[in-house]
Write a protein that holds these residues in place. Structure first.
Motif, short mmCIF file in Angstrom:
data_model
loop_
_atom_site.label_atom_id
_atom_site.label_comp_id
_atom_site.label_asym_id
_atom_site.label_seq_id
_atom_site.Cartn_x
_atom_site.Cartn_y
_atom_site.Cartn_z
N HIS A 1 -10.08 30.59 23.00
CA HIS A 1 -8.88 29.96 22.45
C HIS A 1 -8.76 28.51 22.91
O HIS A 1 -8.50 27.61 22.11
CB HIS A 1 -7.64 30.76 22.84
N LEU A 2 -8.94 28.28 24.20
CA LEU A 2 -8.83 26.91 24.73
C LEU A 2 -9.89 25.99 24.15
O LEU A 2 -9.59 24.84 23.78
CB LEU A 2 -8.93 26.94 26.26
N ASN A 3 -11.12 26.46 24.04
CA ASN A 3 -12.19 25.61 23.49
C ASN A 3 -11.99 25.35 22.00
O ASN A 3 -12.24 24.24 21.52
CB ASN A 3 -13.55 26.24 23.77
N SER B 1 -0.45 17.96 15.09
CA SER B 1 -0.98 18.63 16.28
C SER B 1 -1.59 19.97 15.88
O SER B 1 -1.48 20.41 14.74
CB SER B 1 0.15 18.87 17.28
N GLU C 1 -8.16 19.83 18.19
CA GLU C 1 -7.49 18.56 18.51
C GLU C 1 -8.36 17.38 18.09
O GLU C 1 -7.87 16.41 17.52
CB GLU C 1 -7.19 18.46 20.01
N ARG D 1 -9.25 33.97 26.19
CA ARG D 1 -8.61 32.74 26.67
C ARG D 1 -9.54 31.53 26.62
O ARG D 1 -9.17 30.51 26.04
CB ARG D 1 -8.04 32.93 28.08
N PRO D 2 -10.77 31.61 27.19
CA PRO D 2 -11.62 30.43 27.08
C PRO D 2 -11.99 30.09 25.64
O PRO D 2 -12.08 28.90 25.29
CB PRO D 2 -12.86 30.78 27.91
N SER E 1 -9.04 25.28 20.54
CA SER E 1 -7.91 24.34 20.48
C SER E 1 -8.36 22.91 20.78
O SER E 1 -7.95 21.97 20.09
CB SER E 1 -6.82 24.75 21.45
N ARG E 2 -9.19 22.75 21.79
CA ARG E 2 -9.69 21.41 22.12
C ARG E 2 -10.50 20.81 20.97
O ARG E 2 -10.39 19.63 20.65
CB ARG E 2 -10.55 21.46 23.38
N THR E 3 -11.32 21.64 20.36
CA THR E 3 -12.13 21.18 19.23
C THR E 3 -11.23 20.83 18.04
O THR E 3 -11.45 19.82 17.37
CB THR E 3 -13.16 22.26 18.84
#
Length: 158
Positions: free
Chosen positions: A22-24, A39, A30, A19-20, A26-28
């Motif tokens: 994936h989130l990091n 998007s 973006e 999860r972290p 995704s943020r990168t």
């Protein structure tokens, strides 16, 4: 004190990182997509469609996303001129989504930026480490997909 290596506990720690990570990522992504006009979700669908024309349900299965969400994303990509509907010889009512030249060019540009970034921040990871990591992640994905589908009463995807 001697600490015993517990393979299952280490595997659990690796899964907890999904999860972290994936989130990091995704943020990168973006940030890398700023100015590209798409998007992260659109980028994921565009990449898949650039690989081969697919129906929305096929794309949704491959991305492990809801069909309705992928339908909305595909509609947005169509309105932006990045993918187009093409006839499906196997099913008259379920059209195929295929990339336009602009969509293919945009994906190649975005993907090139991603590869440059990966080389800059993770270029020191060797080929063996990448192969092992990929093998482990594929096994984890397959195992949990099978468990999820067993719980839903669905058949396994091919």
């Amino acid at each position: 004190m001697l600490v015993r290596f517990d393979k299952q506990e280490r595997l659990y720690k690796a899964i907890r990182l999904v999860r972290p990570v994936h989130l990091n990522v995704s943020r990168t992504m973006e940030k890398l997509l700023e100015g590209a006009g798409i998007s992260v979700a659109e980028r994921a669908v565009l990449e898949l469609i650039c690989g081969q024309p697919l129906t929305v349900p096929e794309a949704a299965r491959q991305l492990s996303m809801k069909r309705q969400f992928v339908q909305r994303v595909a509609a947005g990509l169509i309105s932006k001129g990045l993918i187009e509907k093409t006839p499906n010889p196997e099913h008259r009512s379920a059209y195929l989504c295929a990339p336009t030249a602009a969509g293919r060019d945009l994906f190649q540009t975005v993907h090139g930026r991603e590869l440059e970034m990966l080389h800059a921040v993770l270029g020191d990871i060797n080929q063996t480490e990448v192969v092992v990591a990929l093998r482990v992640m594929m096994r984890i994905d397959a195992a949990f997909e099978a468990l999820a589908q067993a719980g839903d009463g669905k058949e396994e995807r091919s």
